[in-house]
Motif scaffolding. Structure first.
Motif, mmCIF file in Angstrom:
data_model
loop_
_atom_site.group_PDB
_atom_site.id
_atom_site.type_symbol
_atom_site.label_atom_id
_atom_site.label_comp_id
_atom_site.label_asym_id
_atom_site.label_seq_id
_atom_site.Cartn_x
_atom_site.Cartn_y
_atom_site.Cartn_z
ATOM 1 N N UNK A 10 -19.968 -13.102 -45.703
ATOM 2 C CA UNK A 10 -18.642 -13.714 -45.787
ATOM 3 C C UNK A 10 -18.376 -14.285 -47.185
ATOM 4 N N UNK A 11 -19.475 -14.654 -47.870
ATOM 5 C CA UNK A 11 -19.302 -15.222 -49.207
ATOM 6 C C UNK A 11 -18.968 -14.148 -50.244
ATOM 7 N N UNK A 12 -19.245 -12.866 -49.908
ATOM 8 C CA UNK A 12 -18.970 -11.763 -50.840
ATOM 9 C C UNK A 12 -17.502 -11.374 -50.727
ATOM 10 N N UNK A 13 -16.862 -11.178 -51.858
ATOM 11 C CA UNK A 13 -15.454 -10.765 -51.847
ATOM 12 C C UNK A 13 -15.319 -9.342 -51.294
ATOM 13 N N UNK A 14 -14.134 -9.016 -50.801
ATOM 14 C CA UNK A 14 -13.921 -7.718 -50.150
ATOM 15 C C UNK A 14 -14.124 -6.551 -51.116
ATOM 16 N N UNK A 15 -13.544 -6.683 -52.329
ATOM 17 C CA UNK A 15 -13.687 -5.569 -53.285
ATOM 18 C C UNK A 15 -15.138 -5.340 -53.653
ATOM 19 N N UNK A 16 -15.918 -6.433 -53.729
ATOM 20 C CA UNK A 16 -17.332 -6.287 -54.061
ATOM 21 C C UNK A 16 -18.110 -5.679 -52.902
#
Length: 395
Positions: A10-16
Protein backbone atom coordinates in the motif's frame (compact mmCIF):
# COMPACT_ATOMS: atom_id res chain seq x y z
CA UNK A 1 -1.07 -2.51 17.41
CA UNK A 2 -2.25 -4.91 14.71
CA UNK A 3 -0.19 -4.47 11.55
CA UNK A 4 -1.56 -4.78 8.01
CA UNK A 5 0.44 -7.51 6.23
CA UNK A 6 0.15 -5.56 2.94
CA UNK A 7 1.21 -2.19 4.28
CA UNK A 8 4.42 -2.28 2.21
CA UNK A 9 2.39 -2.80 -0.98
CA UNK A 10 0.00 0.00 0.00
CA UNK A 11 2.96 2.30 0.61
CA UNK A 12 4.13 1.81 -3.02
CA UNK A 13 2.64 4.23 -5.54
CA UNK A 14 0.48 2.78 -8.33
CA UNK A 15 2.79 3.74 -11.19
CA UNK A 16 5.73 2.15 -9.38
CA UNK A 17 3.74 -1.00 -8.67
CA UNK A 18 2.81 -1.31 -12.36
CA UNK A 19 6.43 -0.68 -13.32
CA UNK A 20 7.53 -3.46 -10.94
CA UNK A 21 5.07 -5.92 -12.54
CA UNK A 22 6.15 -5.04 -16.09
CA UNK A 23 9.84 -5.12 -15.16
CA UNK A 24 9.48 -8.47 -13.38
CA UNK A 25 7.65 -9.96 -16.39
CA UNK A 26 10.26 -8.62 -18.82
CA UNK A 27 13.15 -9.84 -16.69
CA UNK A 28 11.51 -13.27 -16.32
CA UNK A 29 10.99 -13.61 -20.12
CA UNK A 30 14.55 -12.45 -20.86
CA UNK A 31 15.95 -14.81 -18.22
CA UNK A 32 14.07 -17.79 -19.70
CA UNK A 33 15.13 -16.80 -23.22
CA UNK A 34 18.80 -16.52 -22.21
CA UNK A 35 18.55 -19.77 -20.25
CA UNK A 36 17.03 -21.49 -23.30
CA UNK A 37 19.87 -20.27 -25.55
CA UNK A 38 22.41 -21.36 -22.96
CA UNK A 39 20.89 -24.86 -22.73
CA UNK A 40 20.83 -25.19 -26.53
CA UNK A 41 24.45 -24.08 -26.86
CA UNK A 42 25.48 -26.39 -24.05
CA UNK A 43 23.75 -29.39 -25.66
CA UNK A 44 25.25 -28.60 -29.05
CA UNK A 45 28.75 -28.45 -27.58
CA UNK A 46 28.40 -31.60 -25.47
CA UNK A 47 28.96 -34.82 -27.49
CA UNK A 48 27.15 -36.95 -24.93
CA UNK A 49 24.07 -34.72 -24.66
CA UNK A 50 23.93 -34.29 -28.43
CA UNK A 51 24.05 -38.06 -28.86
CA UNK A 52 21.18 -38.48 -26.37
CA UNK A 53 19.22 -35.80 -28.24
CA UNK A 54 19.65 -37.75 -31.54
CA UNK A 55 18.68 -41.00 -29.81
CA UNK A 56 15.41 -39.38 -28.48
CA UNK A 57 14.53 -38.21 -32.00
CA UNK A 58 15.12 -41.66 -33.43
CA UNK A 59 13.21 -43.32 -30.57
CA UNK A 60 10.03 -41.22 -30.87
CA UNK A 61 10.37 -40.25 -34.50
CA UNK A 62 10.90 -36.71 -35.79
CA UNK A 63 7.20 -35.89 -36.13
CA UNK A 64 6.16 -37.21 -32.72
CA UNK A 65 9.21 -35.69 -31.04
CA UNK A 66 8.40 -32.24 -32.46
CA UNK A 67 4.80 -32.66 -31.27
CA UNK A 68 5.99 -33.44 -27.71
CA UNK A 69 8.43 -30.53 -27.77
CA UNK A 70 5.72 -28.09 -28.88
CA UNK A 71 3.23 -29.34 -26.26
CA UNK A 72 5.44 -29.73 -23.20
CA UNK A 73 7.91 -27.05 -24.23
CA UNK A 74 5.22 -24.35 -24.10
CA UNK A 75 4.04 -25.50 -20.65
CA UNK A 76 7.60 -25.76 -19.32
CA UNK A 77 8.49 -22.34 -20.72
CA UNK A 78 5.35 -20.81 -19.13
CA UNK A 79 6.19 -22.37 -15.75
CA UNK A 80 9.76 -21.11 -15.97
CA UNK A 81 8.59 -17.60 -16.83
CA UNK A 82 6.05 -17.72 -13.97
CA UNK A 83 8.70 -18.92 -11.53
CA UNK A 84 11.18 -16.25 -12.50
CA UNK A 85 8.38 -13.65 -12.49
CA UNK A 86 7.54 -14.54 -8.88
CA UNK A 87 11.25 -14.48 -8.01
CA UNK A 88 11.73 -11.00 -9.50
CA UNK A 89 8.55 -9.72 -7.86
CA UNK A 90 9.90 -10.94 -4.51
CA UNK A 91 13.27 -9.27 -5.13
CA UNK A 92 11.63 -5.98 -6.16
CA UNK A 93 9.33 -6.23 -3.14
CA UNK A 94 12.26 -6.75 -0.74
CA UNK A 95 14.09 -3.82 -2.28
CA UNK A 96 11.01 -1.60 -1.93
CA UNK A 97 10.56 -2.84 1.63
CA UNK A 98 14.16 -2.00 2.53
CA UNK A 99 13.81 1.39 0.88
CA UNK A 100 10.58 2.01 2.84
CA UNK A 101 12.32 1.03 6.09
CA UNK A 102 15.18 3.41 5.38
CA UNK A 103 12.76 6.21 4.56
CA UNK A 104 10.75 5.64 7.78
CA UNK A 105 13.97 5.50 9.80
CA UNK A 106 15.20 8.78 8.29
CA UNK A 107 11.83 10.43 8.97
CA UNK A 108 11.97 9.24 12.57
CA UNK A 109 15.50 10.60 12.96
CA UNK A 110 14.29 13.99 11.72
CA UNK A 111 11.38 13.91 14.18
CA UNK A 112 13.71 12.97 17.04
CA UNK A 113 16.02 15.86 16.07
CA UNK A 114 12.97 18.16 16.09
CA UNK A 115 12.05 16.97 19.60
CA UNK A 116 15.67 17.37 20.76
CA UNK A 117 15.41 21.10 19.95
CA UNK A 118 12.86 21.47 22.77
CA UNK A 119 9.58 20.60 21.03
CA UNK A 120 8.51 18.13 23.72
CA UNK A 121 4.83 18.25 22.78
CA UNK A 122 5.54 16.54 19.46
CA UNK A 123 4.65 12.85 19.23
CA UNK A 124 6.51 10.50 16.92
CA UNK A 125 4.52 9.15 13.98
CA UNK A 126 5.33 5.46 14.30
CA UNK A 127 5.19 3.45 11.03
CA UNK A 128 3.69 -0.05 11.15
CA UNK A 129 7.12 -1.63 11.68
CA UNK A 130 7.61 -3.55 14.92
CA UNK A 131 11.12 -2.31 15.69
CA UNK A 132 10.35 1.31 14.85
CA UNK A 133 7.08 1.14 16.78
CA UNK A 134 9.00 0.07 19.89
CA UNK A 135 11.59 2.79 19.28
CA UNK A 136 8.89 5.46 18.91
CA UNK A 137 7.12 4.26 22.07
CA UNK A 138 10.36 4.32 24.10
CA UNK A 139 11.29 7.78 22.80
CA UNK A 140 7.80 9.10 23.64
CA UNK A 141 8.11 7.62 27.17
CA UNK A 142 11.49 9.27 27.65
CA UNK A 143 10.12 12.62 26.43
CA UNK A 144 7.10 12.31 28.74
CA UNK A 145 9.33 11.60 31.74
CA UNK A 146 11.54 14.52 30.73
CA UNK A 147 8.49 16.80 30.56
CA UNK A 148 7.43 15.68 34.04
CA UNK A 149 10.97 16.21 35.33
CA UNK A 150 11.12 19.72 33.85
CA UNK A 151 7.70 20.53 35.31
CA UNK A 152 8.77 19.27 38.74
CA UNK A 153 11.96 21.31 38.48
CA UNK A 154 9.95 24.42 37.64
CA UNK A 155 7.59 23.79 40.56
CA UNK A 156 10.57 23.22 42.85
CA UNK A 157 12.12 26.48 41.68
CA UNK A 158 8.82 28.29 42.19
CA UNK A 159 8.45 26.73 45.65
CA UNK A 160 12.02 27.77 46.51
CA UNK A 161 11.32 31.35 45.46
CA UNK A 162 8.08 31.39 47.46
CA UNK A 163 9.92 29.91 50.44
CA UNK A 164 12.58 32.64 50.29
CA UNK A 165 9.93 35.35 49.91
CA UNK A 166 7.78 34.07 52.77
CA UNK A 167 10.69 33.42 55.13
CA UNK A 168 12.16 36.84 54.32
CA UNK A 169 8.84 38.50 55.12
CA UNK A 170 8.26 36.57 58.34
CA UNK A 171 11.82 37.18 59.53
CA UNK A 172 11.98 40.82 58.44
CA UNK A 173 8.88 41.93 60.39
CA UNK A 174 10.07 40.98 63.91
CA UNK A 175 13.70 41.86 63.06
CA UNK A 176 12.64 45.37 62.03
CA UNK A 177 10.83 45.78 65.36
CA UNK A 178 13.85 44.42 67.25
CA UNK A 179 16.24 46.83 65.53
CA UNK A 180 13.86 49.72 66.18
CA UNK A 181 13.31 49.08 69.88
CA UNK A 182 16.96 48.21 70.55
CA UNK A 183 17.92 51.46 68.81
CA UNK A 184 15.55 53.40 71.06
CA UNK A 185 17.07 51.77 74.15
CA UNK A 186 20.65 52.43 72.95
CA UNK A 187 19.82 56.10 72.38
CA UNK A 188 18.07 56.34 75.78
CA UNK A 189 14.87 57.42 74.06
CA UNK A 190 12.48 56.37 76.81
CA UNK A 191 10.80 58.43 79.50
CA UNK A 192 11.09 56.12 82.48
CA UNK A 193 11.73 52.57 83.61
CA UNK A 194 8.14 51.58 82.86
CA UNK A 195 8.56 52.48 79.20
CA UNK A 196 11.94 50.71 79.15
CA UNK A 197 10.35 47.54 80.51
CA UNK A 198 7.66 47.82 77.83
CA UNK A 199 10.34 47.99 75.12
CA UNK A 200 12.12 44.98 76.59
CA UNK A 201 8.83 43.06 76.71
CA UNK A 202 8.19 43.79 73.03
CA UNK A 203 11.74 42.70 72.20
CA UNK A 204 11.21 39.50 74.15
CA UNK A 205 7.97 38.76 72.23
CA UNK A 206 9.70 39.31 68.89
CA UNK A 207 12.62 37.07 69.88
CA UNK A 208 10.21 34.33 70.93
CA UNK A 209 8.41 34.63 67.60
CA UNK A 210 11.69 34.42 65.69
CA UNK A 211 12.69 31.37 67.71
CA UNK A 212 9.35 29.70 67.03
CA UNK A 213 9.56 30.46 63.30
CA UNK A 214 13.07 29.00 63.07
CA UNK A 215 11.97 25.94 65.03
CA UNK A 216 9.03 25.48 62.66
CA UNK A 217 11.34 25.76 59.65
CA UNK A 218 13.69 23.09 61.01
CA UNK A 219 10.78 20.83 61.94
CA UNK A 220 9.17 21.23 58.53
CA UNK A 221 12.46 20.44 56.79
CA UNK A 222 12.95 17.27 58.86
CA UNK A 223 9.39 16.11 58.26
CA UNK A 224 9.37 17.01 54.56
CA UNK A 225 12.57 15.14 53.79
CA UNK A 226 11.88 12.22 56.13
CA UNK A 227 14.73 13.27 58.38
CA UNK A 228 12.79 13.23 61.64
CA UNK A 229 13.31 10.03 63.61
CA UNK A 230 10.13 8.58 65.06
CA UNK A 231 10.29 6.81 68.40
CA UNK A 232 7.15 4.72 68.08
CA UNK A 233 5.50 3.25 71.16
CA UNK A 234 1.91 2.19 71.95
CA UNK A 235 -0.01 5.43 72.52
CA UNK A 236 -3.55 5.95 73.80
CA UNK A 237 -5.15 8.72 71.73
CA UNK A 238 -7.72 9.34 74.45
CA UNK A 239 -4.97 10.33 76.91
CA UNK A 240 -3.26 12.71 74.45
CA UNK A 241 -6.55 14.46 73.63
CA UNK A 242 -7.46 14.69 77.32
CA UNK A 243 -4.09 16.20 78.26
CA UNK A 244 -4.26 18.78 75.48
CA UNK A 245 -7.81 19.76 76.41
CA UNK A 246 -6.69 20.40 79.99
CA UNK A 247 -3.60 22.28 78.76
CA UNK A 248 -5.65 24.69 76.65
CA UNK A 249 -8.54 25.12 79.09
CA UNK A 250 -7.46 28.67 80.00
CA UNK A 251 -7.15 29.76 76.33
CA UNK A 252 -10.61 28.35 75.59
CA UNK A 253 -12.09 30.21 78.56
CA UNK A 254 -10.52 33.45 77.33
CA UNK A 255 -12.03 32.83 73.86
CA UNK A 256 -15.39 32.02 75.54
CA UNK A 257 -15.39 28.54 74.00
CA UNK A 258 -16.66 25.31 75.51
CA UNK A 259 -14.89 22.05 74.62
CA UNK A 260 -17.21 19.09 74.15
CA UNK A 261 -15.52 15.68 74.08
CA UNK A 262 -17.02 12.58 72.49
CA UNK A 263 -14.40 9.92 73.10
CA UNK A 264 -14.96 6.16 73.09
CA UNK A 265 -14.75 4.53 76.48
CA UNK A 266 -12.23 1.90 75.37
CA UNK A 267 -8.55 2.48 74.72
CA UNK A 268 -7.79 3.94 71.29
CA UNK A 269 -4.29 2.56 70.80
CA UNK A 270 -1.91 3.43 67.97
CA UNK A 271 1.79 2.82 67.42
CA UNK A 272 3.23 6.33 67.22
CA UNK A 273 5.70 8.90 68.44
CA UNK A 274 3.74 10.50 71.27
CA UNK A 275 5.62 13.82 71.13
CA UNK A 276 5.14 14.23 67.36
CA UNK A 277 1.52 13.14 67.53
CA UNK A 278 0.93 15.53 70.43
CA UNK A 279 2.21 18.37 68.29
CA UNK A 280 -0.28 17.51 65.56
CA UNK A 281 -3.31 17.62 67.86
CA UNK A 282 -1.92 20.66 69.66
CA UNK A 283 -1.73 22.51 66.36
CA UNK A 284 -5.25 21.48 65.35
CA UNK A 285 -6.68 22.44 68.75
CA UNK A 286 -4.89 25.80 68.73
CA UNK A 287 -6.23 26.53 65.24
CA UNK A 288 -9.74 25.63 66.41
CA UNK A 289 -9.40 28.12 69.29
CA UNK A 290 -7.89 30.86 67.13
CA UNK A 291 -10.35 30.64 64.23
CA UNK A 292 -13.41 29.38 66.11
CA UNK A 293 -13.96 32.39 68.35
CA UNK A 294 -17.19 33.27 66.55
CA UNK A 295 -18.68 29.95 67.63
CA UNK A 296 -19.48 28.69 71.09
CA UNK A 297 -18.08 25.18 70.98
CA UNK A 298 -15.13 23.05 70.01
CA UNK A 299 -16.05 19.40 69.51
CA UNK A 300 -13.53 16.59 69.75
CA UNK A 301 -14.55 13.13 68.56
CA UNK A 302 -12.34 10.05 68.88
CA UNK A 303 -13.43 6.54 67.96
CA UNK A 304 -12.58 3.38 66.07
CA UNK A 305 -13.31 3.38 62.37
CA UNK A 306 -12.82 -0.13 60.99
CA UNK A 307 -9.05 -0.74 61.41
CA UNK A 308 -8.32 2.95 61.98
CA UNK A 309 -8.50 5.36 64.89
CA UNK A 310 -10.40 8.45 63.82
CA UNK A 311 -10.09 11.82 65.56
CA UNK A 312 -12.03 14.93 64.48
CA UNK A 313 -11.67 18.46 65.85
CA UNK A 314 -14.57 20.75 64.93
CA UNK A 315 -14.98 24.49 65.39
CA UNK A 316 -17.99 26.64 64.52
CA UNK A 317 -16.18 29.85 63.66
CA UNK A 318 -15.49 31.47 60.31
CA UNK A 319 -15.49 28.87 57.51
CA UNK A 320 -12.58 28.24 55.13
CA UNK A 321 -13.53 29.11 51.58
CA UNK A 322 -13.61 26.40 48.92
CA UNK A 323 -10.83 28.24 47.09
CA UNK A 324 -8.46 28.05 50.08
CA UNK A 325 -9.44 24.61 51.37
CA UNK A 326 -7.32 22.49 48.95
CA UNK A 327 -4.16 24.44 49.87
CA UNK A 328 -4.28 24.80 53.65
CA UNK A 329 -1.81 21.94 54.18
CA UNK A 330 0.79 23.56 51.92
CA UNK A 331 3.77 25.31 53.48
CA UNK A 332 3.38 29.03 54.24
CA UNK A 333 -0.20 29.02 52.97
CA UNK A 334 -2.54 31.23 54.94
CA UNK A 335 -6.23 31.81 54.47
CA UNK A 336 -5.58 35.36 55.65
CA UNK A 337 -3.22 36.71 52.98
CA UNK A 338 -1.76 39.74 54.78
CA UNK A 339 0.69 37.52 56.74
CA UNK A 340 0.05 39.67 59.80
CA UNK A 341 1.46 38.45 63.12
CA UNK A 342 -1.86 39.11 64.81
CA UNK A 343 -3.95 37.00 62.40
CA UNK A 344 -1.69 34.04 61.72
CA UNK A 345 1.37 32.01 62.64
CA UNK A 346 4.26 30.91 60.47
CA UNK A 347 2.01 29.11 57.99
CA UNK A 348 3.91 25.87 58.62
CA UNK A 349 1.79 24.29 61.36
CA UNK A 350 -0.61 22.35 59.13
CA UNK A 351 2.16 21.41 56.70
CA UNK A 352 4.15 19.95 59.62
CA UNK A 353 1.04 18.18 60.92
CA UNK A 354 0.41 16.60 57.53
CA UNK A 355 4.03 15.47 57.27
CA UNK A 356 3.96 13.87 60.73
CA UNK A 357 0.68 12.04 60.05
CA UNK A 358 1.98 10.76 56.69
CA UNK A 359 5.13 9.51 58.45
CA UNK A 360 2.77 7.51 60.68
CA UNK A 361 1.10 6.11 57.52
CA UNK A 362 -2.09 7.97 58.35
CA UNK A 363 -4.32 10.59 56.74
CA UNK A 364 -5.32 14.14 57.61
CA UNK A 365 -8.11 16.04 55.84
CA UNK A 366 -10.09 19.23 56.26
CA UNK A 367 -13.69 20.10 55.42
CA UNK A 368 -15.51 23.37 55.89
CA UNK A 369 -18.97 24.78 55.21
CA UNK A 370 -21.04 27.68 56.41
CA UNK A 371 -21.63 26.07 59.81
CA UNK A 372 -18.40 24.38 60.87
CA UNK A 373 -14.82 23.43 60.01
CA UNK A 374 -13.69 19.86 60.63
CA UNK A 375 -10.16 18.49 60.72
CA UNK A 376 -10.00 14.69 60.56
CA UNK A 377 -7.01 12.51 61.46
CA UNK A 378 -6.94 8.77 60.80
CA UNK A 379 -4.22 6.46 62.13
CA UNK A 380 -3.76 2.71 61.96
CA UNK A 381 -5.24 0.99 64.98
CA UNK A 382 -2.80 -1.00 67.11
CA UNK A 383 -4.13 -4.51 67.61
CA UNK A 384 -3.85 -6.19 71.01
CA UNK A 385 -1.26 -8.70 69.83
CA UNK A 386 0.92 -5.94 68.38
CA UNK A 387 0.51 -3.92 71.57
CA UNK A 388 1.71 -6.87 73.70
CA UNK A 389 4.76 -7.42 71.45
CA UNK A 390 5.64 -3.72 71.52
CA UNK A 391 5.31 -3.59 75.31
CA UNK A 392 7.54 -6.66 75.63
CA UNK A 393 10.22 -5.15 73.39
CA UNK A 394 10.05 -1.90 75.30
CA UNK A 395 10.51 -3.63 78.65
Amino acid sequence: MQRDPFYYVKAISKWRFVFMLVAALACAWITVYILKLFIIQFVNRSTTLWGLYIEFIQLFGPAKYNQYIESFGMIFQFLCILGFFILYIYLFYERAKRSYHDKCFQNMLREISYIAKGNFTHKLNAPPIKELEELAMNVDNIVEKLKISIQEERLAEQAKNELITNVSHDLRTPLTSLIGYIGLIQQDQYRDEVELRYYIEVINEKVIRLHQLIQDLFEYTRVQYKGAHLHKIPVNISEIVGQLTAQYRYQMQEAKLECRQFISSGKLMVLADSNKLGRVFENLLWNAIKYGKDGKYIDIHACEDHKMIKVTITNYGSPISKIDLPYIFERFYRVEKSRSEETGGSGLGLAIAKGIIEQHEGFITADSNGEKTIFTVKLLKLEKEESSISSGLKS
